[in-house]
Design an enzyme around this catalytic site. Structure first.
Site, PDB file in Angstrom:
ATOM      1  N   HIS A 188      41.188  17.687  -6.015  1.00 26.18           N
ATOM      2  CA  HIS A 188      40.085  16.748  -6.769  1.00 26.18           C
ATOM      3  C   HIS A 188      40.477  15.447  -6.900  1.00 26.18           C
ATOM      4  O   HIS A 188      39.865  14.355  -7.037  1.00 26.18           O
ATOM      5  CB  HIS A 188      39.805  17.419  -8.134  1.00 26.18           C
ATOM      6  CG  HIS A 188      38.909  18.552  -8.216  1.00 26.18           C
ATOM      7  ND1 HIS A 188      39.495  19.818  -8.122  1.00 26.18           N
ATOM      8  CD2 HIS A 188      37.789  18.649  -8.099  1.00 26.18           C
ATOM      9  CE1 HIS A 188      38.655  20.852  -7.939  1.00 26.18           C
ATOM     10  NE2 HIS A 188      37.531  19.916  -7.877  1.00 26.18           N
ATOM     11  N   ARG A 293      30.351  16.195 -11.733  1.00 25.68           N
ATOM     12  CA  ARG A 293      31.197  17.084 -11.969  1.00 25.68           C
ATOM     13  C   ARG A 293      31.646  16.840 -13.569  1.00 25.68           C
ATOM     14  O   ARG A 293      32.407  15.926 -13.816  1.00 25.68           O
ATOM     15  CB  ARG A 293      32.668  16.984 -11.210  1.00 25.68           C
ATOM     16  CG  ARG A 293      32.401  17.422  -9.703  1.00 25.68           C
ATOM     17  CD  ARG A 293      33.675  17.110  -9.079  1.00 25.68           C
ATOM     18  NE  ARG A 293      33.897  17.964  -7.934  1.00 25.68           N
ATOM     19  CZ  ARG A 293      33.682  17.358  -6.692  1.00 25.68           C
ATOM     20  NH1 ARG A 293      33.007  16.381  -6.569  1.00 25.68           N
ATOM     21  NH2 ARG A 293      33.579  18.175  -5.542  1.00 25.68           N
ATOM     22  N   ARG A 329      26.757  19.445 -13.085  1.00 24.31           N
ATOM     23  CA  ARG A 329      27.299  20.916 -13.146  1.00 24.31           C
ATOM     24  C   ARG A 329      28.038  21.435 -14.398  1.00 24.31           C
ATOM     25  O   ARG A 329      28.592  20.265 -14.958  1.00 24.31           O
ATOM     26  CB  ARG A 329      28.213  20.942 -11.992  1.00 24.31           C
ATOM     27  CG  ARG A 329      29.262  22.293 -11.902  1.00 24.31           C
ATOM     28  CD  ARG A 329      29.943  22.473 -10.644  1.00 24.31           C
ATOM     29  NE  ARG A 329      31.206  21.510 -11.014  1.00 24.31           N
ATOM     30  CZ  ARG A 329      32.172  21.486  -9.979  1.00 24.31           C
ATOM     31  NH1 ARG A 329      31.963  22.039  -8.698  1.00 24.31           N
ATOM     32  NH2 ARG A 329      33.287  20.547 -10.172  1.00 24.31           N
ATOM     33  N   GLU A 427      30.106  29.209  -4.002  1.00 29.32           N
ATOM     34  CA  GLU A 427      31.261  28.988  -3.755  1.00 29.32           C
ATOM     35  C   GLU A 427      32.252  29.935  -3.786  1.00 29.32           C
ATOM     36  O   GLU A 427      33.683  30.071  -3.473  1.00 29.32           O
ATOM     37  CB  GLU A 427      31.854  27.841  -4.457  1.00 29.32           C
ATOM     38  CG  GLU A 427      31.729  28.051  -5.934  1.00 29.32           C
ATOM     39  CD  GLU A 427      32.252  26.790  -6.662  1.00 29.32           C
ATOM     40  OE1 GLU A 427      32.797  25.698  -6.066  1.00 29.32           O
ATOM     41  OE2 GLU A 427      32.100  26.650  -8.047  1.00 29.32           O
ATOM     42  N   ASN A 450      34.404  23.528  -0.513  1.00 33.36           N
ATOM     43  CA  ASN A 450      35.605  23.499  -0.843  1.00 33.36           C
ATOM     44  C   ASN A 450      36.296  24.814  -1.379  1.00 33.36           C
ATOM     45  O   ASN A 450      37.324  25.308  -0.952  1.00 33.36           O
ATOM     46  CB  ASN A 450      35.840  22.345  -1.851  1.00 33.36           C
ATOM     47  CG  ASN A 450      35.379  21.067  -1.511  1.00 33.36           C
ATOM     48  OD1 ASN A 450      35.033  20.567  -0.442  1.00 33.36           O
ATOM     49  ND2 ASN A 450      34.848  20.218  -2.672  1.00 33.36           N
ATOM     50  N   ASP A 451      35.646  25.227  -2.358  1.00 32.92           N
ATOM     51  CA  ASP A 451      36.140  26.457  -2.967  1.00 32.92           C
ATOM     52  C   ASP A 451      35.760  27.733  -1.763  1.00 32.92           C
ATOM     53  O   ASP A 451      36.211  28.792  -1.735  1.00 32.92           O
ATOM     54  CB  ASP A 451      35.561  26.793  -4.148  1.00 32.92           C
ATOM     55  CG  ASP A 451      36.574  26.258  -5.282  1.00 32.92           C
ATOM     56  OD1 ASP A 451      37.678  26.054  -5.165  1.00 32.92           O
ATOM     57  OD2 ASP A 451      36.104  25.693  -6.264  1.00 32.92           O
ATOM     58  N   ARG A 461      43.473  25.558  -1.700  1.00 29.71           N
ATOM     59  CA  ARG A 461      43.223  24.263  -1.541  1.00 29.71           C
ATOM     60  C   ARG A 461      44.194  23.345  -1.886  1.00 29.71           C
ATOM     61  O   ARG A 461      44.204  22.162  -1.535  1.00 29.71           O
ATOM     62  CB  ARG A 461      41.674  24.057  -1.840  1.00 29.71           C
ATOM     63  CG  ARG A 461      41.549  23.899  -3.297  1.00 29.71           C
ATOM     64  CD  ARG A 461      40.061  23.771  -3.621  1.00 29.71           C
ATOM     65  NE  ARG A 461      39.528  22.838  -4.019  1.00 29.71           N
ATOM     66  CZ  ARG A 461      38.539  22.538  -4.448  1.00 29.71           C
ATOM     67  NH1 ARG A 461      37.708  23.265  -4.941  1.00 29.71           N
ATOM     68  NH2 ARG A 461      38.110  21.071  -4.780  1.00 29.71           N
ATOM     69  N   CYS A 498      27.195  20.682  -1.531  1.00 25.91           N
ATOM     70  CA  CYS A 498      27.911  19.428  -2.094  1.00 25.91           C
ATOM     71  C   CYS A 498      29.370  19.305  -1.836  1.00 25.91           C
ATOM     72  O   CYS A 498      30.074  18.620  -2.540  1.00 25.91           O
ATOM     73  CB  CYS A 498      27.507  19.593  -3.588  1.00 25.91           C
ATOM     74  SG  CYS A 498      28.199  21.101  -4.551  1.00 25.91           S
TER      75      CYS A 498
HETATM   76  C1  PEP Z   1      33.327  22.728  -4.011  1.00 25.25           C
HETATM   77  O1  PEP Z   1      34.156  23.658  -4.360  1.00 25.25           O
HETATM   78  O2  PEP Z   1      32.976  22.765  -2.937  1.00 25.25           O
HETATM   79  C2  PEP Z   1      32.836  22.135  -5.069  1.00 25.25           C
HETATM   80  C3  PEP Z   1      31.804  21.101  -4.793  1.00 25.25           C
HETATM   81  O3  PEP Z   1      33.430  22.058  -6.125  1.00 25.25           O
HETATM   82  P1  PEP Z   1      34.754  21.395  -6.723  1.00 25.25           P
HETATM   83  O4  PEP Z   1      35.319  20.666  -5.426  1.00 25.25           O
HETATM   84  O5  PEP Z   1      34.737  20.640  -7.780  1.00 25.25           O
HETATM   85  O6  PEP Z   1      35.599  22.740  -6.867  1.00 25.25           O
HETATM   86 MG    MG Z   2      34.234  24.259  -6.415  1.00 28.25          MG
END
Ligand code: PEP
Ligand code: MG
Length: 539
Positions: A188, A293, A329, A427, A450-451, A461, A498
């Site tokens: 993050h 977020r 979110r 996700e 991302n997740d 990650r 996203c």
């Molecule tokens: C994701 O997981 O792609 C996402 C947008 O949420 P975060 O990166 O905050 O976990």
């Molecule tokens: Mg996520």
């Protein structure tokens, strides 16, 4: 001149002096002093500087996050003026002939323990504030900077590692770029660097010796050049200028529609971490916010943000976006996003642990506070609420029941609220596989790549060692996206992306051809993506 190679988080060039930031525990030594009056003066001056910093932070927060959220800095400034607190410090310097740092730290410890032992919860919570202000004054006395006080001149920040809670507090106008030794490109902290649109590198060995040196971040090559010679510096100044020109060319896309050559409208939204990022969203002309977020609101604080504080932040976001969609979110805390006051246990496998919606459903009082704030704010704009880390239909139904019960309370109490859309993040592989059923429950899906990449490939990650095989382009991930879009559409949902992959311009055309309806990207990526959308033919 010395060159270090790391991994780039954001392409781009930064030129400036390095400020080494160390979050190591403050070490305060007790020293005897001869000139007691001079030591008292040192304290008074440090206190004045602290009050000035706090007033500046208050003014800045007032503009960015509203009065209720800014109030904490005012409270800190007032605490610093407290007579008992000051007398204790001055008496200690005079009576024990000790240095100011020691007197401040000792008084801070005493007062904070005293508050922690009080019955009243409000006063207990002030214990952390006292520690905070004492640390600020000690920092000033020791001539060090905090993350929120980077000095007058903008700098390149160098640190061993940066937590999301630290990054979010930084004064973005004072940051040219940052380099860290640890961290991964999907953490993050890295995502925040992209939101701020500042060049950043990870994997660079950093130490105190870099402090004050002139440097260049080359985000294209992933290099940090320390003490560049004249020729190199000139070359980079030229490249920086060229980048500025390229950015200017994109400006002509402002105000233009996000529409493909064959007429499909795409929602091109932006991701933010705080209300302060909205200026960038407006500047880059996004059609809305596709991911706010909200957990960063919690990470900035020493205690749970109240319903009123949250309401003010959400309302500001909705009002600033003036009718454009704002997808907020709900709290996605846990894993790398930690706030002490949540008192989350240490876990062996935090990414798969007690986090996000799991915490919210387990601690309904925390969840309901946020939902009440969101629903009250919904009266002021076009709000959509999105739930993270969903793995089952049952979770979604539970959430919807809680939302409906609050709406019923509001109806009974005549508290106004607006029409909202409710959606979920896709996700987890589980959510993808049951996306057909989930689509019957909600208005939209937003794919968190991302997740989704982390869980599909079983690659943490956060793990810098695995960064080179964390591959969001893996066919398994791309097929999951395709499947989600198809199932979402069958159930009448609009489907967006996203996660960071949504901003990958090498895939924009593919996503549009898969039928993706929305892309939500860091503000600086809006215009480059608009350019591709407007040049894409789907059929
Ligand atoms: C994701 O997981 O792609 C996402 C947008 O949420 P975060 O990166 O905050 O976990
Ligand atoms: Mg996520």
């Amino acid at each position: 001149m010395e060159t270090y190679t790391g991994k780039s988080i954001l392409k781009g060039i930064a030129i400036g002096r390095i400020l080494f930031y160390s979050k190591e525990e403050q070490v305060v030594q007790r020293r005897s002093v001869q000139d007691v009056d001079a030591e008292k003066d040192r304290y008074e001056q440090a206190k004045e500087t602290a009050v000035r910093q706090l007033n500046e932070l208050y003014e800045k927060a007032l503009k960015e996050v509203g009065e209720v959220n800014a109030a904490i800095f005012e409270v800190h400034a007032m605490m610093l003026e407290d007579e008992d607190f000051n007398d204790s410090i001055l008496n200690m310097i005079e009576g024990q002939k000790v240095n100011a740092e020691y007197a401040v730290a000792a008084t801070g410890d005493n007062f904070s323990q005293m508050f922690a032992q009080m019955e009243d919860e409000y006063f207990q919570a002030r214990s952390a504030d006292i520690k905070d202000i004492a640390e600020r004054v000690v920092r000033i006395l020791q001539g060090r900077s905090g993350v929120d006080t980077l000095g007058e001149e903008p700098v390149i920040l160098a640190a061993k590692d940066l937590a999301p809670s630290e990054t979010v507090q930084m004064d973005k106008s004072k940051l040219l770029g940052f380099v860290t030794e640890l961290g991964s490109s999907n953490s993050h902290t890295a995502i925040l660097a992209r939101t701020m649109n500042i060049p950043a590198l990870i994997g660079i060995p950093v130490g105190e010796d870099l402090n004050g040196k002139m440097a260049v971040i080359d985000g294209n090559k992933g290099e940090l050049i320390v003490d560049p010679d004249k020729v190199v510096l000139e070359e980079y100044r030229g490249r920086q200028e060229e980048q500025r020109r390229q950015r200017e060319l994109l400006q002509e896309l402002k105000g233009k529609e996000d529409i493909t050559l064959d007429g499909k409208h795409i929602k091109l939204f932006a991701n933010i971490g705080s209300v302060g990022d909205i200026a960038k969203v407006l500047e880059n002309d996004a059609d809305g916010i596709g991911l706010f977020r909200s957990e960063f609101l919690y990470l900035e604080k020493q205690d749970y943000p109240t319903e009123e504080e949250q309401f003010q932040a959400y309302r500001s976001a909705l009002e600033m976006m003036a009718g454009r969609k704002v997808v907020i979110r709900t709290l996605d805390i846990g894993a790398d996003k930690q706030a002490d006051y949540f008192q989350l246990d240490h876990e062996e496998n935090p990414a798969m642990g007690y986090r996000a919606i799991r915490i919210c459903l387990d601690r309904p009082e925390v969840f309901k506070t946020q939902l009440r704030a969101l629903l009250r704010a919904s009266a002021y704009g076009n709000l959509a609420i999105m739930y993270p880390m969903i793995i089952s239909v049952d979770e979604v139904r539970k959430i919807k029941r809680i939302v409906a019960s609050i709406q019923a309370e509001f109806d009974a109490g005549e508290i106004p609220y607006g029409k909202i859309e409710q959606g979920i993040m896709i996700e987890t592989p589980a959510a993808v596989m049951i996306s057909r059923e989930l689509a019957e429950e909600v208005d939209f899906f937003s794919i968190g790549t991302n997740d989704l990449t982390q869980y599909t490939l079983a690659i943490d990650r956060q793990n810098a060692k695995l960064d080179n095989i964390y591959d969001s382009h893996h066919p398994a991930v791309l097929r999951m996206i395709q499947m989600t879009v198809e199932n979402g559409h069958k159930g009448g949902c609009w489907v967006g992306i996203c996660g960071e992959l949504g901003a990958d311009t090498s895939l924009t055309e593919d996503f549009l051809k898969m039928g993706v309806d929305e892309l939500s990207v860091s503000p600086a990526q809006v215009l480059p993506i608009r350019k591709i959308i407007r040049n894409t033919r789907l059929l």
